[in-house]
Design a protein around this motif. Structure first.
Motif, PDB file in Angstrom:
ATOM      1  N   PHE A   1     -40.347   4.963 -23.244  1.00 56.11           N
ATOM      2  CA  PHE A   1     -40.895   3.649 -22.932  1.00 56.11           C
ATOM      3  C   PHE A   1     -40.225   2.580 -23.786  1.00 56.11           C
ATOM      4  O   PHE A   1     -40.080   2.744 -24.997  1.00 56.11           O
ATOM      5  N   ARG A   2     -39.831   1.488 -23.133  1.00 53.44           N
ATOM      6  CA  ARG A   2     -39.214   0.375 -23.864  1.00 53.44           C
ATOM      7  C   ARG A   2     -40.260  -0.712 -24.092  1.00 53.44           C
ATOM      8  O   ARG A   2     -40.988  -1.109 -23.185  1.00 53.44           O
ATOM      9  N   VAL A   3     -40.314  -1.219 -25.327  1.00 54.91           N
ATOM     10  CA  VAL A   3     -41.229  -2.305 -25.670  1.00 54.91           C
ATOM     11  C   VAL A   3     -40.691  -3.605 -25.086  1.00 54.91           C
ATOM     12  O   VAL A   3     -39.511  -3.934 -25.256  1.00 54.91           O
ATOM     13  N   LEU A   4     -41.545  -4.333 -24.386  1.00 61.58           N
ATOM     14  CA  LEU A   4     -41.130  -5.581 -23.742  1.00 61.58           C
ATOM     15  C   LEU A   4     -41.583  -6.791 -24.543  1.00 61.58           C
ATOM     16  O   LEU A   4     -42.541  -6.719 -25.314  1.00 61.58           O
ATOM     17  N   GLU A   5     -40.882  -7.892 -24.360  1.00 64.05           N
ATOM     18  CA  GLU A   5     -41.279  -9.156 -24.968  1.00 64.05           C
ATOM     19  C   GLU A   5     -41.592 -10.127 -23.849  1.00 64.05           C
ATOM     20  O   GLU A   5     -40.787 -10.323 -22.932  1.00 64.05           O
ATOM     21  N   ARG A   6     -42.765 -10.730 -23.900  1.00 59.46           N
ATOM     22  CA  ARG A   6     -43.143 -11.657 -22.839  1.00 59.46           C
ATOM     23  C   ARG A   6     -42.368 -12.966 -23.018  1.00 59.46           C
ATOM     24  O   ARG A   6     -42.349 -13.544 -24.097  1.00 59.46           O
ATOM     25  N   GLY A   7     -41.745 -13.419 -21.931  1.00 60.31           N
ATOM     26  CA  GLY A   7     -40.997 -14.658 -21.985  1.00 60.31           C
ATOM     27  C   GLY A   7     -41.917 -15.865 -21.904  1.00 60.31           C
ATOM     28  O   GLY A   7     -43.115 -15.749 -21.606  1.00 60.31           O
ATOM     29  N   ALA A   8     -41.352 -17.039 -22.171  1.00 60.66           N
ATOM     30  CA  ALA A   8     -42.136 -18.275 -22.181  1.00 60.66           C
ATOM     31  C   ALA A   8     -42.781 -18.535 -20.817  1.00 60.66           C
ATOM     32  O   ALA A   8     -43.936 -18.976 -20.732  1.00 60.66           O
ATOM     33  N   ARG A   9     -42.049 -18.237 -19.742  1.00 58.17           N
ATOM     34  CA  ARG A   9     -42.603 -18.491 -18.413  1.00 58.17           C
ATOM     35  C   ARG A   9     -43.808 -17.597 -18.134  1.00 58.17           C
ATOM     36  O   ARG A   9     -44.830 -18.058 -17.612  1.00 58.17           O
ATOM     37  N   GLU A  10     -43.693 -16.315 -18.488  1.00 59.53           N
ATOM     38  CA  GLU A  10     -44.807 -15.399 -18.253  1.00 59.53           C
ATOM     39  C   GLU A  10     -46.034 -15.818 -19.046  1.00 59.53           C
ATOM     40  O   GLU A  10     -47.160 -15.784 -18.542  1.00 59.53           O
ATOM     41  N   LEU A  11     -45.838 -16.217 -20.308  1.00 61.04           N
ATOM     42  CA  LEU A  11     -46.969 -16.641 -21.138  1.00 61.04           C
ATOM     43  C   LEU A  11     -47.614 -17.905 -20.578  1.00 61.04           C
ATOM     44  O   LEU A  11     -48.838 -18.047 -20.589  1.00 61.04           O
ATOM     45  N   ALA A  12     -46.788 -18.820 -20.062  1.00 63.91           N
ATOM     46  CA  ALA A  12     -47.328 -20.040 -19.463  1.00 63.91           C
ATOM     47  C   ALA A  12     -48.138 -19.718 -18.211  1.00 63.91           C
ATOM     48  O   ALA A  12     -49.191 -20.321 -17.961  1.00 63.91           O
ATOM     49  N   GLU A  13     -47.650 -18.757 -17.424  1.00 62.10           N
ATOM     50  CA  GLU A  13     -48.381 -18.354 -16.221  1.00 62.10           C
ATOM     51  C   GLU A  13     -49.720 -17.714 -16.587  1.00 62.10           C
ATOM     52  O   GLU A  13     -50.742 -17.966 -15.932  1.00 62.10           O
TER      53      GLU A  13
ATOM     54  N   GLN B   1     -50.843   3.190 -19.808  1.00 67.65           N
ATOM     55  CA  GLN B   1     -51.798   2.081 -19.798  1.00 67.65           C
ATOM     56  C   GLN B   1     -51.128   0.800 -20.283  1.00 67.65           C
ATOM     57  O   GLN B   1     -51.290  -0.269 -19.696  1.00 67.65           O
ATOM     58  N   LEU B   2     -50.343   0.913 -21.353  1.00 65.60           N
ATOM     59  CA  LEU B   2     -49.627  -0.257 -21.865  1.00 65.60           C
ATOM     60  C   LEU B   2     -48.604  -0.757 -20.849  1.00 65.60           C
ATOM     61  O   LEU B   2     -48.360  -1.964 -20.750  1.00 65.60           O
ATOM     62  N   ALA B   3     -48.021   0.174 -20.090  1.00 62.82           N
ATOM     63  CA  ALA B   3     -47.072  -0.223 -19.043  1.00 62.82           C
ATOM     64  C   ALA B   3     -47.786  -1.024 -17.955  1.00 62.82           C
ATOM     65  O   ALA B   3     -47.257  -2.006 -17.431  1.00 62.82           O
ATOM     66  N   SER B   4     -49.014  -0.604 -17.615  1.00 62.87           N
ATOM     67  CA  SER B   4     -49.777  -1.326 -16.593  1.00 62.87           C
ATOM     68  C   SER B   4     -50.163  -2.721 -17.076  1.00 62.87           C
ATOM     69  O   SER B   4     -50.403  -3.622 -16.276  1.00 62.87           O
ATOM     70  N   GLU B   5     -50.211  -2.901 -18.400  1.00 58.36           N
ATOM     71  CA  GLU B   5     -50.539  -4.202 -18.982  1.00 58.36           C
ATOM     72  C   GLU B   5     -49.292  -5.042 -19.218  1.00 58.36           C
ATOM     73  O   GLU B   5     -49.384  -6.184 -19.670  1.00 58.36           O
TER      74      GLU B   5
ATOM     75  N   ALA C   1     -46.889  -4.400 -21.415  1.00 60.56           N
ATOM     76  CA  ALA C   1     -46.424  -4.396 -22.806  1.00 60.56           C
ATOM     77  C   ALA C   1     -45.183  -3.528 -22.987  1.00 60.56           C
ATOM     78  O   ALA C   1     -44.367  -3.775 -23.879  1.00 60.56           O
ATOM     79  N   VAL C   2     -45.046  -2.484 -22.155  1.00 56.25           N
ATOM     80  CA  VAL C   2     -43.879  -1.609 -22.215  1.00 56.25           C
ATOM     81  C   VAL C   2     -43.444  -1.309 -20.787  1.00 56.25           C
ATOM     82  O   VAL C   2     -44.172  -1.581 -19.833  1.00 56.25           O
ATOM     83  N   GLU C   3     -42.244  -0.746 -20.660  1.00 61.24           N
ATOM     84  CA  GLU C   3     -41.787  -0.309 -19.349  1.00 61.24           C
ATOM     85  C   GLU C   3     -41.248   1.110 -19.464  1.00 61.24           C
ATOM     86  O   GLU C   3     -40.768   1.524 -20.528  1.00 61.24           O
ATOM     87  N   VAL C   4     -41.352   1.854 -18.372  1.00 63.06           N
ATOM     88  CA  VAL C   4     -40.870   3.231 -18.347  1.00 63.06           C
ATOM     89  C   VAL C   4     -39.354   3.239 -18.265  1.00 63.06           C
ATOM     90  O   VAL C   4     -38.762   2.531 -17.449  1.00 63.06           O
ATOM     91  N   VAL C   5     -38.722   4.040 -19.123  1.00 62.71           N
ATOM     92  CA  VAL C   5     -37.272   4.246 -19.081  1.00 62.71           C
ATOM     93  C   VAL C   5     -37.059   5.701 -18.676  1.00 62.71           C
ATOM     94  O   VAL C   5     -37.344   6.604 -19.469  1.00 62.71           O
TER      95      VAL C   5
END
Length: 259
Positions: free
Chosen positions: A123-135, A108-112, A114-118
């Motif tokens: 699962f790796r925790v992701l960090e949202r970049g400035a561009r994604e947050l602006a979008e 569920q977090l991957a679909s949102e 927040a994480v990606e499947v390895v």
């Protein structure tokens, strides 16, 4: 005893997920294999950084929902850090459950985003970049600004007064400096605001976007949270006064500031 992660709004999340039943004839080894299907998928656990034990007990009926809430709290507080890889079996041990509900919550977090499947690891925790947050902020503005302007014209002032306690709760949560507590109270306030539009699909989509944009909560200090919360009460004042221009300005600023 396993203890739980600090919950949102100053409360504590569950101390232990209810233990899962084992068939009478199941051996410990067989139980482990059944409870941790990820082991067969090659989710390696050796060398993985152990997490702090949960500090409180989960009390919701759905185990998957309990784990999802606890993981979201850990992400918001920074206990699960960007770049880290976590396997479902190890997280399952932490919460006292099998890997299955953990894997489902992580999916569920991957679909949102927040994480990606390895593959073969977890699962790796992701960090949202400035561009994604602006979008995300832009999409939220496209949805929320027109709705707020319509509500400013159609909702009686007394209805806005009913939402004052929720706005005040965000101020109290911000004062604690706890990102997870503030994130939950912030979503509750926005959910109630948009709920006045009477469109359940709108509320669902807006909340999903809101949750995605809260990936920066752990980076926000207490002063930033307090400033963000103050905009809630200012927005209520503008809505109650029917001041469309002030509403537009406040909503756009609020969304940009949180991106």
């Amino acid at each position: 005893m396993k203890q739980g992660v600090q919950g949102s709004a100053g409360a504590q999340v569950a101390a232990r997920v209810p233990a899962q039943q084992r068939p009478a004839d199941a051996s410990p080894g067989r139980e482990r294999d059944a409870a941790v299907p990820g082991a067969a998928r090659g989710e390696h656990t050796h060398g993985e950084r152990p997490l702090a034990a949960p500090r409180a007990a989960v009390r919701r009926s759905s185990v998957r929902g309990q784990i999802l809430d606890a993981l979201r709290t850990a992400l918001a507080t920074g206990e699960l850090k960007p770049g880290e890889v976590h396997s479902a079996p190890v997280l399952g041990e932490r919460f006292g459950v099998s890997a299955t509900p953990v894997r489902e919550a992580m999916q569920q977090l991957a679909s949102e985003g927040a994480v990606e499947v390895v593959p073969n690891r977890g699962f790796r925790v992701l960090e949202r970049g400035a561009r994604e947050l602006a979008e995300l902020a832009e999409v939220r503005a496209l949805i929320e600004v027109p709705v707020m302007l319509r509500l400013a014209r159609t909702v009686p002032a007394e209805r806005w007064a009913e939402l004052r306690p929720l706005a005040e709760e965000t101020v109290r949560a911000a004062a604690t400096g706890c990102p997870a507590a503030y994130a939950e109270s912030d979503r509750a306030f926005h959910r109630a605001l948009l709920g006045l539009a009477g469109n359940a699909q709108l509320v669902r989509i807006a909340e999903d976007l809101h949750r995605r944009s809260q990936g920066t909560a752990v980076q926000s200090g207490r002063s930033e949270l307090i400033a963000d919360a103050a905009e809630h009460t200012a927005l209520l004042d503008a809505l109650a006064a029917g001041d469309a221009e002030a509403v537009r300005r406040l909503v756009e600023k609020h969304l940009i500031d949180t991106a």
